[in-house]
Motif scaffolding. Structure first.
Motif, short mmCIF file in Angstrom:
data_model
loop_
_atom_site.label_atom_id
_atom_site.label_comp_id
_atom_site.label_asym_id
_atom_site.label_seq_id
_atom_site.Cartn_x
_atom_site.Cartn_y
_atom_site.Cartn_z
N PRO A 11 22.44 0.33 1.52
CA PRO A 11 23.47 0.08 0.51
C PRO A 11 22.89 -0.52 -0.77
CG PRO A 11 24.14 -0.74 2.67
CD PRO A 11 22.70 -0.35 2.79
N TRP A 12 23.56 -0.27 -1.85
CA TRP A 12 23.15 -0.84 -3.13
C TRP A 12 23.46 -2.34 -3.15
CZ3 TRP A 12 25.80 -3.41 -7.00
CH2 TRP A 12 25.13 -3.59 -8.21
N GLY A 13 22.65 -3.10 -3.87
CA GLY A 13 22.96 -4.50 -4.13
C GLY A 13 22.45 -5.50 -3.11
N LEU A 14 21.62 -5.08 -2.17
CA LEU A 14 21.06 -6.03 -1.22
C LEU A 14 20.04 -6.92 -1.91
CD1 LEU A 14 20.48 -3.77 1.93
CD2 LEU A 14 22.38 -5.34 1.50
N ARG A 15 19.94 -8.16 -1.43
CA ARG A 15 18.99 -9.11 -2.00
C ARG A 15 17.82 -9.32 -1.04
NH1 ARG A 15 22.31 -14.40 -3.06
NH2 ARG A 15 22.91 -13.93 -0.92
N GLN A 16 16.77 -9.94 -1.54
CA GLN A 16 15.61 -10.25 -0.71
C GLN A 16 16.04 -11.01 0.53
OE1 GLN A 16 12.76 -12.87 -2.53
NE2 GLN A 16 11.12 -12.29 -1.12
N ALA A 28 12.67 -7.58 4.00
CA ALA A 28 11.56 -8.45 3.63
C ALA A 28 10.26 -7.65 3.55
CB ALA A 28 11.42 -9.59 4.64
N GLY A 29 9.22 -8.28 3.00
CA GLY A 29 7.90 -7.68 2.98
C GLY A 29 7.87 -6.35 2.23
N SER A 30 7.15 -5.38 2.81
CA SER A 30 7.02 -4.08 2.16
C SER A 30 8.36 -3.35 2.07
CB SER A 30 6.00 -3.21 2.92
OG SER A 30 6.44 -2.96 4.24
N GLY A 31 9.26 -3.65 3.01
CA GLY A 31 10.59 -3.05 2.95
C GLY A 31 11.35 -3.47 1.72
N SER A 70 19.54 -16.12 2.15
CA SER A 70 19.14 -14.85 1.55
C SER A 70 18.88 -15.03 0.06
CB SER A 70 20.21 -13.79 1.78
OG SER A 70 21.39 -14.11 1.09
N GLY A 71 18.16 -14.07 -0.50
CA GLY A 71 17.85 -14.12 -1.92
C GLY A 71 16.53 -14.79 -2.25
N ARG A 72 15.77 -15.17 -1.25
CA ARG A 72 14.48 -15.85 -1.48
C ARG A 72 13.57 -15.63 -0.28
NH1 ARG A 72 14.33 -20.04 2.01
NH2 ARG A 72 16.21 -21.23 2.51
N ASP A 73 12.29 -16.03 -0.45
CA ASP A 73 11.38 -16.05 0.69
C ASP A 73 11.87 -17.08 1.71
OD1 ASP A 73 9.40 -14.14 0.18
OD2 ASP A 73 8.37 -15.46 -1.23
N GLN A 74 11.52 -16.86 2.98
CA GLN A 74 11.97 -17.75 4.04
C GLN A 74 10.81 -18.56 4.61
OE1 GLN A 74 15.38 -17.63 4.60
NE2 GLN A 74 15.26 -16.13 2.94
N GLU A 75 11.13 -19.74 5.11
CA GLU A 75 10.16 -20.43 5.95
C GLU A 75 9.94 -19.57 7.19
OE1 GLU A 75 10.61 -24.56 6.82
OE2 GLU A 75 11.72 -24.96 4.96
N SER A 76 8.77 -19.67 7.79
CA SER A 76 8.49 -18.77 8.91
C SER A 76 7.62 -19.45 9.95
CB SER A 76 7.79 -17.51 8.40
OG SER A 76 6.51 -17.82 7.89
N PHE A 77 7.56 -18.80 11.12
CA PHE A 77 6.74 -19.30 12.23
C PHE A 77 5.49 -18.44 12.41
CE2 PHE A 77 11.07 -20.59 13.75
CZ PHE A 77 10.87 -21.96 13.66
N ASP A 78 5.05 -17.79 11.35
CA ASP A 78 3.90 -16.91 11.49
C ASP A 78 2.76 -17.39 10.59
OD1 ASP A 78 4.61 -16.11 8.92
OD2 ASP A 78 5.77 -14.39 9.64
N ILE A 135 15.51 -16.33 13.86
CA ILE A 135 15.82 -14.99 13.38
C ILE A 135 14.56 -14.13 13.51
CG2 ILE A 135 16.33 -13.61 11.32
CD1 ILE A 135 18.03 -15.97 10.32
N ILE A 136 14.67 -13.01 14.19
CA ILE A 136 13.57 -12.04 14.20
C ILE A 136 13.89 -11.03 13.10
CG2 ILE A 136 12.24 -10.38 15.53
CD1 ILE A 136 13.12 -11.76 18.07
N ALA A 137 13.26 -11.23 11.95
CA ALA A 137 13.55 -10.37 10.80
C ALA A 137 13.07 -8.96 11.01
CB ALA A 137 12.93 -10.96 9.54
N ASP A 138 11.88 -8.83 11.58
CA ASP A 138 11.34 -7.51 11.92
C ASP A 138 10.25 -7.70 12.96
OD1 ASP A 138 8.87 -8.12 10.46
OD2 ASP A 138 9.97 -7.65 8.64
N THR A 139 9.87 -6.61 13.58
CA THR A 139 8.81 -6.67 14.59
C THR A 139 8.24 -5.28 14.78
OG1 THR A 139 8.25 -7.56 16.78
CG2 THR A 139 10.24 -6.21 16.63
N LYS A 140 7.07 -5.22 15.40
CA LYS A 140 6.50 -3.90 15.69
C LYS A 140 6.10 -3.84 17.15
CE LYS A 140 1.71 -4.91 14.29
NZ LYS A 140 0.59 -4.50 13.43
N PHE A 141 6.26 -2.66 17.73
CA PHE A 141 5.88 -2.40 19.11
C PHE A 141 4.85 -1.28 19.14
CE2 PHE A 141 10.44 -3.62 19.32
CZ PHE A 141 10.31 -4.80 20.03
#
Length: 297
Positions: free
Chosen positions: A139-144, A120-123, A243-251, A205-211
């Motif tokens: 891997p090739w073929g991953l979706r948003q 997601a995001g910049s990734g 998968s394949g689209r933007d997600q609802e989020s808690f942020d 789901i914790i899609a990503d995080t930073k420490f």
């Protein structure tokens, strides 16, 4: 059940040297630091003119929850109750209660330690161009918003203003050395994996995080700043994930979405947030807290 809203605290005011970030006011007490989480909210690197009531308290409470869960990992906490603070801070209890932490002074490592479990995001933007994220081949073929086969460490620089800049692991090694870079990657992925497994069981789901990590004078690494909050992570409701689209989020995506629809060029000053956006954002943050902790806000 969510408590009724209080007035937002946009800035704390204590008679000590202070550095103000986008959300936190950090006071230098000499031997230690005092971190105050205000109710400021930023988007597109601009601080909004009005805040989100209780946001700072929610972020602080959630960080404390995770610090307690990961008590086997040393962090910067000394005290969180005003009654346990130095006497000079006690007259300011109305500003500090529930939204502050007395912490150890550490030398902060100038690398944002990002763990990604989903694309997601910049990734996602980088993957579409090169099939990599921060130099990590995928891997090739991953979706948003697809889950990445194994979580990856994708460091970034710490910028004083503007966006942090994604870098690859080789650049991290060049900046801080191989042993420290290896240790940061190991710790980041370990904490993320533990937290993500726990959160999934709570429907998040914790899609990503930073420490952020700091070094004490003797060289040992400790966790600093906030951890695993809606400000430092992408939290998605697991029951609505597709998968394949933007997600609802808690942020703060709720805020970004509203801003995208405004005639604003994303430079200061930002427009004031309407009441329904403020209330909706607060509800998202409170729901994240309640789902993850199992406690009412």
């Amino acid at each position: 059940m969510i408590r009724s809203m209080t007035a937002a605290l946009l800035q704390s005011d204590l008679p000590f040297p202070v550095r103000r970030g986008k959300v936190r006011d950090v006071y230098d007490l000499g031997e230690n630091l005092l971190i105050v989480a205000t109710d400021r909210i930023s988007a597109f690197d601009c601080i909004m003119p009005n805040g989100i009531p209780d946001k700072g308290r929610i972020l602080t409470a959630l960080s404390l929850f995770w610090f307690a869960m990961f008590k086997d990992i040393e962090n910067h906490l000394i005290a969180t109750e005003v009654a346990d603070y130095p006497a000079a801070l006690k007259p300011f209890a109305d500003q500090l209660s529930g939204r502050s932490m007395l912490v150890k002074k550490a030398s902060v490592i100038q690398i944002e330690c990002v763990a990604r479990g989903y694309l997601a995001g910049s990734g996602w933007k980088e993957y579409q161009k090169s099939q990599t994220v921060c130099g990590v081949s995928l891997p090739w073929g991953l979706r948003q918003c697809d889950q990445i086969p194994d979580p990856i460490f994708t460091p970034a620089t710490k910028e004083e203003s503007g966006h942090d800049i994604n870098i690859d692991f080789a650049e991290t090694v060049r900046r801080i050395g191989q042993p420290l870079a290896d240790e940061l990657r190991c710790r980041t992925l370990s904490i993320y994996t533990r937290a993500a497994d726990y959160a999934r069981g709570r429907g998040v789901i914790i899609a990503d995080t930073k420490f952020e990590f700091g070094q004490m004078p003797d060289g040992r690494l400790i966790l600093v700043d906030e951890i695993l909050t809606p400000d430092s992570s992408r939290f998605w409701p697991a029951d609505k994930y597709q998968s394949g689209r933007d997600q609802e989020s808690f942020d703060k995506q709720f805020v970004r979405n509203w801003l995208e629809g405004q005639p604003w060029d994303k430079t200061p000053p930002a427009p004031a947030l309407p009441e329904e956006v403020v209330a909706g954002t607060r509800a998202k943050y409170a729901e994240a807290y309640e789902r993850l902790t199992g406690r009412e806000w």
